[in-house]
Design a protein around this motif. Structure first.
Motif, PDB file in Angstrom:
ATOM      1  N   ALA A  29       0.923  -1.279   0.211  1.00  0.00           N
ATOM      2  CA  ALA A  29      -0.090  -0.031   0.160  1.00  0.00           C
ATOM      3  C   ALA A  29       0.868   1.359   0.111  1.00  0.00           C
ATOM      4  N   ALA A  30       0.394   2.102  -0.761  1.00  0.00           N
ATOM      5  CA  ALA A  30       1.264   3.347  -1.033  1.00  0.00           C
ATOM      6  C   ALA A  30       1.807   4.159   0.265  1.00  0.00           C
ATOM      7  N   GLU A  31       0.627   4.189   1.306  1.00  0.00           N
ATOM      8  CA  GLU A  31       1.043   5.028   2.487  1.00  0.00           C
ATOM      9  C   GLU A  31       1.795   4.270   3.473  1.00  0.00           C
ATOM     10  N   GLU A  32       1.989   2.817   3.386  1.00  0.00           N
ATOM     11  CA  GLU A  32       2.745   1.923   4.188  1.00  0.00           C
ATOM     12  C   GLU A  32       4.169   2.151   3.676  1.00  0.00           C
ATOM     13  N   MET A  33       4.237   2.091   2.332  1.00  0.00           N
ATOM     14  CA  MET A  33       5.640   1.920   1.856  1.00  0.00           C
ATOM     15  C   MET A  33       6.299   3.737   2.063  1.00  0.00           C
ATOM     16  N   ALA A  34       5.333   4.642   2.024  1.00  0.00           N
ATOM     17  CA  ALA A  34       5.823   5.896   2.191  1.00  0.00           C
ATOM     18  C   ALA A  34       6.308   5.987   3.823  1.00  0.00           C
ATOM     19  N   GLU A  35       5.720   5.473   4.757  1.00  0.00           N
ATOM     20  CA  GLU A  35       6.065   5.607   5.893  1.00  0.00           C
ATOM     21  C   GLU A  35       7.341   4.980   6.055  1.00  0.00           C
ATOM     22  N   LYS A  36       7.579   3.713   5.522  1.00  0.00           N
ATOM     23  CA  LYS A  36       8.770   2.749   5.766  1.00  0.00           C
ATOM     24  C   LYS A  36       9.938   3.694   5.043  1.00  0.00           C
ATOM     25  N   MET A  37       9.771   4.205   4.148  1.00  0.00           N
ATOM     26  CA  MET A  37      10.849   5.101   3.377  1.00  0.00           C
ATOM     27  C   MET A  37      11.287   6.036   4.121  1.00  0.00           C
ATOM     28  N   GLN A  38      10.311   6.730   5.023  1.00  0.00           N
ATOM     29  CA  GLN A  38      10.755   7.964   6.060  1.00  0.00           C
ATOM     30  C   GLN A  38      11.314   7.261   7.018  1.00  0.00           C
ATOM     31  N   ASN A  39      10.952   6.133   7.614  1.00  0.00           N
ATOM     32  CA  ASN A  39      11.635   5.596   8.879  1.00  0.00           C
ATOM     33  C   ASN A  39      13.163   5.260   8.301  1.00  0.00           C
ATOM     34  N   LEU A  40      13.222   4.809   7.120  1.00  0.00           N
ATOM     35  CA  LEU A  40      14.601   4.296   6.680  1.00  0.00           C
ATOM     36  C   LEU A  40      15.617   5.587   6.024  1.00  0.00           C
ATOM     37  N   GLN A  41      15.023   7.045   6.397  1.00  0.00           N
ATOM     38  CA  GLN A  41      15.810   8.110   6.185  1.00  0.00           C
ATOM     39  C   GLN A  41      15.876   8.567   4.882  1.00  0.00           C
ATOM     40  N   ILE A  42      15.043   8.295   3.985  1.00  0.00           N
ATOM     41  CA  ILE A  42      14.915   8.755   2.565  1.00  0.00           C
ATOM     42  C   ILE A  42      14.750  10.109   2.485  1.00  0.00           C
ATOM     43  N   ASP A  43      15.194  10.984   1.760  1.00  0.00           N
ATOM     44  CA  ASP A  43      15.078  12.511   1.868  1.00  0.00           C
ATOM     45  C   ASP A  43      13.571  13.064   1.345  1.00  0.00           C
ATOM     46  N   GLU A  44      13.315  12.324   0.121  1.00  0.00           N
ATOM     47  CA  GLU A  44      12.043  12.831  -0.461  1.00  0.00           C
ATOM     48  C   GLU A  44      11.144  11.634  -1.235  1.00  0.00           C
ATOM     49  N   ILE A  45       9.856  11.796  -1.255  1.00  0.00           N
ATOM     50  CA  ILE A  45       9.408  10.653  -2.118  1.00  0.00           C
ATOM     51  C   ILE A  45       8.467  11.331  -3.318  1.00  0.00           C
ATOM     52  N   ILE A  46       8.585  10.738  -4.306  1.00  0.00           N
ATOM     53  CA  ILE A  46       7.882  11.171  -5.664  1.00  0.00           C
ATOM     54  C   ILE A  46       6.858   9.917  -5.804  1.00  0.00           C
ATOM     55  N   PHE A  47       5.505  10.255  -5.921  1.00  0.00           N
ATOM     56  CA  PHE A  47       4.589   9.460  -6.379  1.00  0.00           C
ATOM     57  C   PHE A  47       4.128   9.585  -7.937  1.00  0.00           C
ATOM     58  N   PHE A  48       4.227   8.509  -8.649  1.00  0.00           N
ATOM     59  CA  PHE A  48       3.581   8.465 -10.029  1.00  0.00           C
ATOM     60  C   PHE A  48       2.418   7.521 -10.032  1.00  0.00           C
ATOM     61  N   ASP A  49       1.202   8.160 -10.338  1.00  0.00           N
ATOM     62  CA  ASP A  49       0.158   7.385 -10.523  1.00  0.00           C
ATOM     63  C   ASP A  49       0.204   7.070 -12.138  1.00  0.00           C
ATOM     64  N   VAL A  50       0.982   5.803 -12.347  1.00  0.00           N
ATOM     65  CA  VAL A  50       1.458   5.597 -13.625  1.00  0.00           C
ATOM     66  C   VAL A  50       0.438   5.269 -14.753  1.00  0.00           C
ATOM     67  N   THR A  51      -0.780   4.793 -14.480  1.00  0.00           N
ATOM     68  CA  THR A  51      -1.828   4.810 -15.435  1.00  0.00           C
ATOM     69  C   THR A  51      -2.955   6.046 -15.530  1.00  0.00           C
ATOM     70  N   ALA A  52      -2.733   7.083 -14.818  1.00  0.00           N
ATOM     71  CA  ALA A  52      -3.659   8.106 -14.820  1.00  0.00           C
ATOM     72  C   ALA A  52      -3.898   8.590 -16.005  1.00  0.00           C
ATOM     73  N   SER A  53      -2.764   9.051 -16.477  1.00  0.00           N
ATOM     74  CA  SER A  53      -2.791   9.751 -17.713  1.00  0.00           C
ATOM     75  C   SER A  53      -3.252   8.930 -18.947  1.00  0.00           C
ATOM     76  N   ASN A  54      -2.819   7.778 -19.184  1.00  0.00           N
ATOM     77  CA  ASN A  54      -3.127   6.775 -20.111  1.00  0.00           C
ATOM     78  C   ASN A  54      -4.709   6.432 -20.069  1.00  0.00           C
ATOM     79  N   GLU A  55      -5.100   6.361 -18.642  1.00  0.00           N
ATOM     80  CA  GLU A  55      -6.558   6.181 -18.766  1.00  0.00           C
ATOM     81  C   GLU A  55      -7.686   7.331 -18.513  1.00  0.00           C
ATOM     82  N   LYS A  56      -6.792   8.369 -18.637  1.00  0.00           N
ATOM     83  CA  LYS A  56      -7.555   9.790 -18.948  1.00  0.00           C
ATOM     84  C   LYS A  56      -8.631   9.929 -17.697  1.00  0.00           C
ATOM     85  N   ARG A  57      -7.868   9.938 -16.301  1.00  0.00           N
ATOM     86  CA  ARG A  57      -8.559  10.196 -14.990  1.00  0.00           C
ATOM     87  C   ARG A  57      -7.684  10.941 -14.401  1.00  0.00           C
ATOM     88  N   GLY A  58      -8.296  11.381 -13.084  1.00  0.00           N
ATOM     89  CA  GLY A  58      -7.428  12.269 -12.429  1.00  0.00           C
ATOM     90  C   GLY A  58      -6.498  11.743 -11.311  1.00  0.00           C
TER      91      GLY A  58
END
Length: 251
Positions: A29-58
């Motif tokens: 799950a996105a929120e679980e992975m984000a929390e894990k990355m923060q705990n492991l001291q990543i500097d930033e996170i970037i999320f890409f909804d990879v099918t949104a544009s191709n599926e023409k949705r928000g």
């Protein structure tokens, strides 16, 4: 300071990992992975909804709300951005920056309008590029999850993006994406010579030496990592702490 950015490609609120934008494996799950990355001291996170544009949705705002509730480090959101209202909505749920990609090619003025309204530092121009010797730079821009060729030269496009007001530019090599053989250093060096805004290198990191190379041989201010953090396709994964210790000793 060089930054390490965890790229989390999402589909339906789940982080997935693909190779050259296809054959995605479900991770978490996105929120679980984000929390894990923060705990492991990543500097930033970037999320890409990879099918949104191709599926023409928000953009999946509900998932981003869950992420914002879990993390305090900066995060950027891209995929499915079509209007200034979409950008406002993403910033309002807690994102620090919005990535524009396909919509920027279709409507370049959105970069200028968004920079004027929300500030250049809030606008990241993300571009997916593929080697093509028919173009002056040797690279062509693709959109819609790397599915559609645009006929745009990659270097000319990022120069225009800077002129329009993008505060940061992320350049992803489709050829190198997910294959863990290293960043396209030649591509990044061409980008260095073309623009003065901060550049983010993306596509190809598989081991610490790849980060060393991109930070010592190009002017990239940040590097996106994903496969080396969590891909089951690689023989081993690394933590952000391990990578930072390596870079402190080698860059």
């Amino acid at each position: 300071m060089k930054r390490l950015i965890a790229c989390l490609d999402t589909i339906g609120g789940r982080v997935t990992k693909g190779v050259q934008f296809f054959d995605n494996i479900d991770i978490a799950a996105a929120e679980e992975m984000a929390e894990k990355m923060q705990n492991l001291q990543i500097d930033e996170i970037i999320f890409f909804d990879v099918t949104a544009s191709n599926e023409k949705r928000g953009t999946d705002l509900e998932t981003m709300k869950k992420v914002a509730a879990k993390v305090s480090i900066p995060f950027t959101v891209g995929g499915g951005i079509r209007t200034l209202d979409d950008i406002r909505a993403v910033l309002n749920v807690g994102a620090n920056k919005v990535s524009v990609d396909s919509i920027a090619v279709r409507n370049p003025d959105i970069i200028r309008e968004a920079a004027a309204k929300f500030g250049s530092k809030s606008i990241l121009l993300s571009t997916q590029v593929k080697r093509d010797e028919n173009f002056p730079s040797g690279y062509q821009v693709y959109i819609d999850g790397a599915r559609l060729a645009t006929g745009l030269d990659a270097i000319e496009w990022i120069k225009r993006g800077e002129e329009l007001g993008a505060g940061e530019i992320c350049v992803n090599s489709i050829d190198n994406d997910g294959v863990a053989t290293g960043y396209d250093l030649g591509l990044m060096q061409k980008c260095d010579a073309a623009v003065s805004v901060p550049l983010v290198a993306s596509g190809g990191a598989g081991k610490p030496e790849h980060l060393r190379d991109v930070f010592t041989k190009t002017n990239a201010s940040a590097a996106i990592i994903s496969s080396m953090l969590y891909s089951p396709r690689l023989p081993r994964n690394y933590t952000p702490v391990e990578l930072k210790e390596y870079l402190a000793a080698n860059v």
